[in-house]
Design an enzyme around this catalytic site. Structure first.
Site, PDB file in Angstrom:
ATOM      1  N   GLU A 215       0.837  -1.202   0.000  1.00  0.00           N
ATOM      2  CA  GLU A 215       0.000   0.000   0.000  1.00  0.00           C
ATOM      3  C   GLU A 215       0.871   1.251   0.000  1.00  0.00           C
ATOM      4  O   GLU A 215       1.844   1.327   0.740  1.00  0.00           O
ATOM      5  CB  GLU A 215      -0.885   0.021   1.253  1.00  0.00           C
ATOM      6  CG  GLU A 215      -1.959  -1.033   1.272  1.00  0.00           C
ATOM      7  CD  GLU A 215      -3.079  -0.744   0.282  1.00  0.00           C
ATOM      8  OE1 GLU A 215      -3.256   0.436  -0.082  1.00  0.00           O
ATOM      9  OE2 GLU A 215      -3.744  -1.715  -0.133  1.00  0.00           O
ATOM     10  N   HIS A 222       1.786   3.578   9.585  1.00  0.00           N
ATOM     11  CA  HIS A 222       1.875   2.471   8.642  1.00  0.00           C
ATOM     12  C   HIS A 222       3.304   2.159   8.218  1.00  0.00           C
ATOM     13  O   HIS A 222       4.118   3.063   8.037  1.00  0.00           O
ATOM     14  CB  HIS A 222       1.072   2.800   7.388  1.00  0.00           C
ATOM     15  CG  HIS A 222      -0.402   2.817   7.616  1.00  0.00           C
ATOM     16  ND1 HIS A 222      -1.067   3.948   7.973  1.00  0.00           N
ATOM     17  CD2 HIS A 222      -1.320   1.826   7.552  1.00  0.00           C
ATOM     18  CE1 HIS A 222      -2.352   3.659   8.108  1.00  0.00           C
ATOM     19  NE2 HIS A 222      -2.524   2.379   7.866  1.00  0.00           N
ATOM     20  N   GLU A 356      -6.338   0.811  16.142  1.00  0.00           N
ATOM     21  CA  GLU A 356      -6.524  -0.633  16.015  1.00  0.00           C
ATOM     22  C   GLU A 356      -5.182  -1.333  16.178  1.00  0.00           C
ATOM     23  O   GLU A 356      -4.251  -1.071  15.426  1.00  0.00           O
ATOM     24  CB  GLU A 356      -7.118  -0.913  14.627  1.00  0.00           C
ATOM     25  CG  GLU A 356      -7.368  -2.375  14.361  1.00  0.00           C
ATOM     26  CD  GLU A 356      -7.903  -2.610  12.945  1.00  0.00           C
ATOM     27  OE1 GLU A 356      -8.367  -1.649  12.309  1.00  0.00           O
ATOM     28  OE2 GLU A 356      -7.830  -3.761  12.502  1.00  0.00           O
ATOM     29  N   SER A 359      -6.776  -7.452  15.016  1.00  0.00           N
ATOM     30  CA  SER A 359      -8.107  -7.820  14.566  1.00  0.00           C
ATOM     31  C   SER A 359      -8.151  -9.318  14.391  1.00  0.00           C
ATOM     32  O   SER A 359      -7.158  -9.963  14.055  1.00  0.00           O
ATOM     33  CB  SER A 359      -8.505  -7.021  13.330  1.00  0.00           C
ATOM     34  OG  SER A 359      -8.188  -7.700  12.163  1.00  0.00           O
TER      35      SER A 359
END
Length: 433
Positions: A215, A222, A356, A359
RNA sequence: GCCCCGGUAGUGUAGUGGCCUAUCAUGAAGCCCUGUCGAGGCUUCGACUUGGGUUCGAAUCCCAGCCGGGGCGCCA
């Protein structure tokens, strides 16, 4: 022998005896007939005191050393209240092991701050700073805690391939590479492999895994190469079993971090261990809470960064750092997530201060349903033949999670850039060092 | 992928058209100094991202490239 003691290991018992110390020349303060040399090693710094009158040859050799050169010194350790450590070393002999070039591209103890980019360009020197080392010492400690906890819960450590054949989970872009005459990819996560392992009878596996994501994001949160604690467990009742492991894992890691006194002192941080169990907020309630803050949010989509932060602030007011968001809409979760009633799923996120960090979910173990969900997500089951095979010959109910190590550390230590948490970050533009 | 912002000595900065032969700090080189620990004092060294353009004059304004930072989307 280059070292009999580290700086911090020297105390009263060593006074008036000869010791050998080694390290980097941090600073030299030359007063003419007496000079003080600050030597840094893994544990801290110490002072060499050199008298010109007593050792003229040593004096000349030492005061002319460039900063950050590496030396090994043998000398008498003397108690001295005037010195910070309470002792100083009067060198008898010196071994110059490496002379540093000048000027340094980055000062270790300079009075001017360097840009983060300059620090990363010279990461080896940056990593000589105690406050930078502290992050990685804590990282090592919390990972040790993770290993210990998961092993105590009968998880087996595994390693799955990072070079893989096809687009695995969809969603993120992957790095493409040449694999002899074939095309291959770097794994975005161990997801499909750790799930496959649930068909083997190993029952509980974990992996400290590398994630590769192509990405083109450019943010403080990130990385294109990151690490995670990934687990998968079989014969679960539902996703609650998975969440229980996750919260205990986080608790164990957080607790271990709180025991890293020296490192936390260096970073001027205090760590408060969260209490268990973590609260669980169903997705529907999250939407309500956010809508009450007059933020428009559409049911069914994943939370935006803004929404996540908003929720983090709401929870913070109640003194809550950690919370699960549960019962996500099925459409916002990947194909392998177990559906729950019509529109919901057995997928959850663990949030820390509005970010976050993990997950997970209960997964689908029925191959027919899995194929149906693949199609519903616009994927071609043919591309997943190897994965689906694992489900055709006996697959128990199972679930798991991925837990981002850098994200965790970033929140644990309140660092404002995720690149601080990885030795040599890979991001949109950085491929070296 | 979309959108903002930035690039001045080794490092961090000041400088928004002439006062720039470019500021200050830090650093490096050298000299003085016997208790420094952000040591001090003195001397010296060292820079405008690249290419076009505007202008009598550009570090400064405009365009393009290169390099970088950040936000969003996506996610760990």
């Amino acid at each position: 022998m280059y070292r009999s003691h580290y700086s911090k290991e020297i105390s009263k018992t060593e006074y008036n005896s000869t010791v050998t110390v080694s390290g980097w020349v941090e600073d030299i303060r030359n007063l003419g007939s007496i000079a003080f040399l600050i030597l840094r090693d893994k544990k801290g710094t110490l002072q060499l005191t050199i008298l010109k009158k007593k050792t003229p040859e040593l004096f000349e050799r030492l005061i002319s050393l460039p900063r950050e050169s590496v030396i090994s010194v043998q000398g008498l350790c003397k108690e001295n209240e005037k010195v910070r450590n309470g002792y100083e070393i009067l060198p008898d002999s010196v071994d110059i092991l490496s002379i540093a070039e000048t000027p340094l591209p980055l000062g270790v103890v300079d009075k001017v701050e360097a840009d983060f980019d300059t620090r990363l360009d010279n990461r080896i020197i940056d990593l000589r700073k105690p406050e930078v080392q502290a992050i990685f010492k804590i990282r090592s400690a919390v990972l040790a805690a993770a290993h210990e906890y998961l092993r105590s819960q009968h998880f087996l450590e595994v390693h799955t391939p990072k070079i893989i054949a096809s687009s695995s989970e969809g969603g993120t872009d992957m790095f493409k590479l040449r694999y002899f005459e074939k095309e291959a990819f770097l794994a975005q996560s161990p997801q499909l492999y750790k799930q496959s392992l649930m068909a083997t009878g190993l029952d509980r596996v974990y992996e400290i895994a590398w994630y590769f994501r192509a990405e083109e994001h450019n943010t403080r949160r990130h990385l294109n190469e990151s690490t995670a604690v990934d687990i998968e467990m079989a014969f679960i009742q539902d996703e609650e079993d998975v969440m229980q492991i996750l919260e205990h894992l986080v608790h164990a890691m957080w607790k271990r971090a709180s025991e890293c006194r020296e490192e936390l002192d260096i970073l001027k941080k205090t760590v408060t261990i969260p209490t268990l169990p973590f609260i669980k907020v169903p997705y529907d309630d999250v939407v309500d809470k956010i809508q009450q803050q007059h933020s428009p949010i559409q049911w069914g989509v994943d939370l935006s960064t803004e929404d996540e932060r908003l929720l983090g602030d709401i929870m913070k007011k109640d003194g809550i750092d950690f919370y699960f968001i549960t019962k996500y809409p099925l459409e916002s979760k990947p194909f392998y997530t177990m559906p729950d009633k019509e529109k919901y799923s057995r997928g959850f996120d663990l949030e820390c201060k509005g970010v976050e960090v993990s997950s997970g979910s209960q997964r689908i173990h029925d191959v027919a349903l899995l194929i149906e969900r693949l199609k519903a997500c616009g994927l071609d089951p043919k591309d997943f033949d190897a994965y689906l095979k694992a489900f055709r010959y006996g697959m128990p109910p199972h679930g798991g999670f991925g837990f981002g190590i850098e994200r965790f550390l970033m929140e644990l230590l309140d660092l404002n850039n995720i690149r601080e948490c990885i030795l040599f970050p890979r991001d949109r533009s950085r491929l070296t060092p």
